[in-house]
Design a protein around this motif. Structure first.
Motif, PDB file in Angstrom:
ATOM      1  N   GLY A   1       0.198   1.845  -1.968  1.00  0.00           N
ATOM      2  CA  GLY A   1      -0.417   1.988  -3.289  1.00  0.00           C
ATOM      3  C   GLY A   1      -0.081   3.309  -3.937  1.00  0.00           C
ATOM      4  O   GLY A   1       0.162   3.380  -5.155  1.00  0.00           O
ATOM      5  N   LYS A   2      -0.039   4.376  -3.130  1.00  0.00           N
ATOM      6  CA  LYS A   2       0.263   5.697  -3.668  1.00  0.00           C
ATOM      7  C   LYS A   2       1.691   5.781  -4.193  1.00  0.00           C
ATOM      8  O   LYS A   2       1.965   6.400  -5.216  1.00  0.00           O
ATOM      9  CB  LYS A   2       0.040   6.742  -2.571  1.00  0.00           C
ATOM     10  N   THR A   3       2.602   5.107  -3.464  1.00  0.00           N
ATOM     11  CA  THR A   3       4.026   5.190  -3.834  1.00  0.00           C
ATOM     12  C   THR A   3       4.405   4.193  -4.934  1.00  0.00           C
ATOM     13  O   THR A   3       5.105   4.544  -5.892  1.00  0.00           O
ATOM     14  CB  THR A   3       4.915   4.929  -2.604  1.00  0.00           C
TER      15      THR A   3
ATOM     16  N   LYS B   1       2.149   1.939  -6.652  1.00  0.00           N
ATOM     17  CA  LYS B   1       1.112   1.666  -7.644  1.00  0.00           C
ATOM     18  C   LYS B   1       1.037   0.171  -7.993  1.00  0.00           C
ATOM     19  O   LYS B   1       0.766  -0.650  -7.125  1.00  0.00           O
ATOM     20  CB  LYS B   1       1.342   2.525  -8.883  1.00  0.00           C
TER      21      LYS B   1
ATOM     22  N   MET C   1       5.132   3.090   6.026  1.00  0.00           N
ATOM     23  CA  MET C   1       4.450   2.126   5.154  1.00  0.00           C
ATOM     24  C   MET C   1       4.173   0.796   5.832  1.00  0.00           C
ATOM     25  O   MET C   1       3.296   0.049   5.398  1.00  0.00           O
ATOM     26  CB  MET C   1       5.299   1.881   3.893  1.00  0.00           C
TER      27      MET C   1
ATOM     28  N   GLN D   1       2.789  -2.546  -5.819  1.00  0.00           N
ATOM     29  CA  GLN D   1       2.449  -2.629  -4.396  1.00  0.00           C
ATOM     30  C   GLN D   1       2.535  -4.067  -3.879  1.00  0.00           C
ATOM     31  O   GLN D   1       3.123  -4.324  -2.815  1.00  0.00           O
ATOM     32  CB  GLN D   1       1.035  -2.090  -4.154  1.00  0.00           C
TER      33      GLN D   1
ATOM     34  N   ASP E   1       0.433  -0.200   5.616  1.00  0.00           N
ATOM     35  CA  ASP E   1      -0.409   0.949   5.286  1.00  0.00           C
ATOM     36  C   ASP E   1      -0.651   0.866   3.783  1.00  0.00           C
ATOM     37  O   ASP E   1       0.147   1.356   2.982  1.00  0.00           O
ATOM     38  CB  ASP E   1       0.300   2.260   5.662  1.00  0.00           C
ATOM     39  N   ARG E   2      -1.714   0.168   3.411  1.00  0.00           N
ATOM     40  CA  ARG E   2      -1.966  -0.106   1.993  1.00  0.00           C
ATOM     41  C   ARG E   2      -2.125   1.184   1.178  1.00  0.00           C
ATOM     42  O   ARG E   2      -1.732   1.237   0.002  1.00  0.00           O
ATOM     43  CB  ARG E   2      -3.230  -0.965   1.856  1.00  0.00           C
ATOM     44  N   LYS E   3      -2.699   2.196   1.799  1.00  0.00           N
ATOM     45  CA  LYS E   3      -2.896   3.456   1.066  1.00  0.00           C
ATOM     46  C   LYS E   3      -1.555   4.071   0.691  1.00  0.00           C
ATOM     47  O   LYS E   3      -1.340   4.500  -0.450  1.00  0.00           O
ATOM     48  CB  LYS E   3      -3.696   4.420   1.930  1.00  0.00           C
ATOM     49  N   SER E   4      -0.616   4.067   1.658  1.00  0.00           N
ATOM     50  CA  SER E   4       0.706   4.645   1.396  1.00  0.00           C
ATOM     51  C   SER E   4       1.492   3.811   0.385  1.00  0.00           C
ATOM     52  O   SER E   4       2.146   4.355  -0.512  1.00  0.00           O
ATOM     53  CB  SER E   4       1.488   4.737   2.706  1.00  0.00           C
TER      54      SER E   4
END
Length: 381
Positions: free
Chosen positions: A158-160, A162, A206, A165, A153-156
Motif C-alpha cells: 500500500g505504501k509503494t 497506493k 512485499m 495495490q 505485506d499489505r502495508k508495504s
C-alpha cells in the motif's frame, strides 16, 4: 482483407482434423533455405510438423486448407509457395509465421499470412480492459498441479503502490496459479531482490511464497491465436492472371479459365440463328437456369456462332448451350465446354441439372462425355 482468429490451448496446439490434410504436399521456403540454398522444398504437411519445419498442427492445418482453397478456385499450384518469416521479420511475440505467396507478373507476392501470435493479443486486451481473457478446460479427472502460495505485506504494498495495490497483488496471484509462470518472478526476487510484474517493480519484502500443490478439476489459460489473414484484392488479381490464356497463341482468341464454381456467369445460351422459334427455346432454357440460381449469358446477336463462343470465352463462361434446328425436331441441344471446345448433344431437359452439378463439383466434363454422344464439329471461326 479477411481474417480468421482461431484460439488454441498454448500447451496443446494439435488440431482435431489435422489427419485429413496431413498427406497434402506444400511447397515450403523455410528460413534456413532462404539463408542457405535459396531453393524451396516440397513436403507433406504431416512431415513438416513432425520435423519441426512448421511449429504446430493448427498452423499447418490452416496452411494446407489455404492451399486446397487456392487450387479449388483455379490457382496454378506451380505458382504457389509458402515462405517462412525470417527471425528478423517476426514480431517479438510470434511463434511462427508463413506467407502464402503467389507468383504473378509482379513476381512472388504475399497474399495470405499465417501467424501463430501466441497469447499476445488476448494478454494486451485483458490488461487494457482489466478483464481476464481466459478459457477453461474441463478435466475428466482431477489433476494435481504445482502452484505458489503467496503471503503479502499489505502495508508495504500500500505504501509503494497506493491505489494500484490491488492491481499488483492480483497480477501476482494470477501468476501464482501455475508455478511455471511464477518461478521466474521467484528466481528474480531471490537473486536480485526485485522483479517486474506488469510494469510494477516488486521487492523481496512485499511478498513471500511457498511452492505447493493442489488438485484442480479445470484449468484456466489464456489462448494462443492462430491467424490466417487473406488479402482479397491480391488473391483476385492473381486469379485473373492465372486463368488468362490465348487459344493457339492467337492474340485475338483470349480465354479466362475460370472454374465453374467461381465463374461470374455459369453458362451461355446461344441460338444458331435469330429466328423467333429458336429464340423462344433460348428464353425457356435461360429462365430454367436462372430459376436454379445459375447466372446465364444470352447472346441473340446476328454475329457468327464462333464469335459468340469467343465472346463467352473472353469473360470466362465455362459452358455454352446452342439451340439449333435439331432442337426444334427432337428437343436436344449441344453443350460446349470452354477449354477443350468439345461438344456433346443431350436433351434440353438435362441441361440445368448438369450445369448445376458442374458448378457444385458433383460431376465432371470427362464423366459426362462418356454418357452423351460427342458432336463432331468443324474448326470454330
Amino acid at each position: 482483407m479477411g481474417e480468421i482468429e482461431h484460439f488454441v490451448n498454448p500447451e496443446d496446439k494439435s488440431h482435431p482434423n489435422f489427419s485429413s490434410v496431413a498427406s497434402k504436399e506444400l511447397v515450403l521456403f523455410g528460413r534456413e533455405d532462404q539463408l542457405g540454398t535459396g531453393k524451396t522444398k516440397t513436403i507433406s504437411v504431416g512431415d513438416a510438423v513432425s520435423t519441426g519445419i512448421v511449429n504446430n498442427e493448427t498452423l499447418a492445418y490452416f496452411m494446407a486448407r489455404t492451399q486446397l482453397f487456392m487450387e479449388k478456385i483455379g490457382m496454378d499450384p506451380a505458382r504457389l509457395r509458402f515462405r517462412q518469416h525470417l527471425t528478423t521479420e517476426m514480431a517479438h511475440y510470434a511463434c511462427d509465421c508463413w506467407d502464402l505467396e503467389i507468383k504473378s507478373s509482379y513476381g512472388w507476392i504475399e497474399c495470405v499470412g499465417h501467424a501463430d501470435r501466441a497469447c499476445y493479443d488476448l494478454d494486451v486486451h485483458g490488461k487494457a480492459t482489466k478483464t481476464p481473457m481466459v478459457a477453461t478446460l474441463k478435466l475428466d479427472e482431477a489433476k494435481e498441479i504445482e502452484i505458489a502460495k503467496l503471503k503479502f505485506d499489505r502495508k508495504s504494498l500500500g505504501k509503494t503502490f497506493k491505489a494500484d495495490q490491488r492491481v499488483v497483488s492480483g497480477a501476482l496471484e494470477s501468476l501464482a496459479e501455475n508455478w511455471a509462470d511464477f518461478e521466474p518472478i521467484a528466481s528474480a526476487l531471490e537473486t536480485d531482490g526485485k522483479a517486474t510484474v506488469d510494469g510494477f517493480e516488486i521487492t523481496q519484502g512485499m511478498v513471500t511464497w511457498k511452492k505447493t500443490t493442489k488438485k484442480v478439476h479445470e484449468i484456466k489459460f489464456t489462448p494462443s491465436v492462430i491467424e490466417p489473414s487473406f488479402g482479397m484484392g491480391r488473391i483476385l488479381y492473381s486469379l485473373l492472371e492465372h486463368c488468362f490464356y490465348q487459344r493457339d497463341a492467337d492474340e485475338q482468341r483470349c480465354v479466362m479459365r475460370f472454374k465453374p464454381a467461381v465463374a461470374p456467369q455459369k453458362c451461355a445460351v446461344l441460338p444458331l440463328s435469330s429466328s423467333d422459334e429458336l429464340n423462344a427455346v433460348i428464353d425457356e432454357i435461360a429462365a430454367d437456369l436462372l430459376e436454379s440460381d445459375l447466372a446465364t449469358r444470352v447472346d441473340k446477336s446476328s454475329t457468327t456462332l464462333g464469335r459468340k463462343y469467343a465472346r463467352a470465352d473472353e469473360v470466362g463462361v465455362p459452358f455454352a448451350i446452342t439451340v439449333d434446328f435439331e432442337t426444334l425436331k427432337d428437343g436436344t441441344v449441344t453443350l460446349r465446354e470452354r477449354d477443350s471446345t468439345v461438344q456433346i448433344r443431350l436433351p434440353k431437359s438435362d441441361v440445368t441439372r448438369l450445369i448445376f452439378d458442374f458448378v457444385h463439383g458433383r460431376d465432371t466434363w470427362e464423366e459426362v462425355t462418356k454418357k452423351y454422344p460427342v458432336v463432331e464439329v468443324k474448326t470454330e471461326d
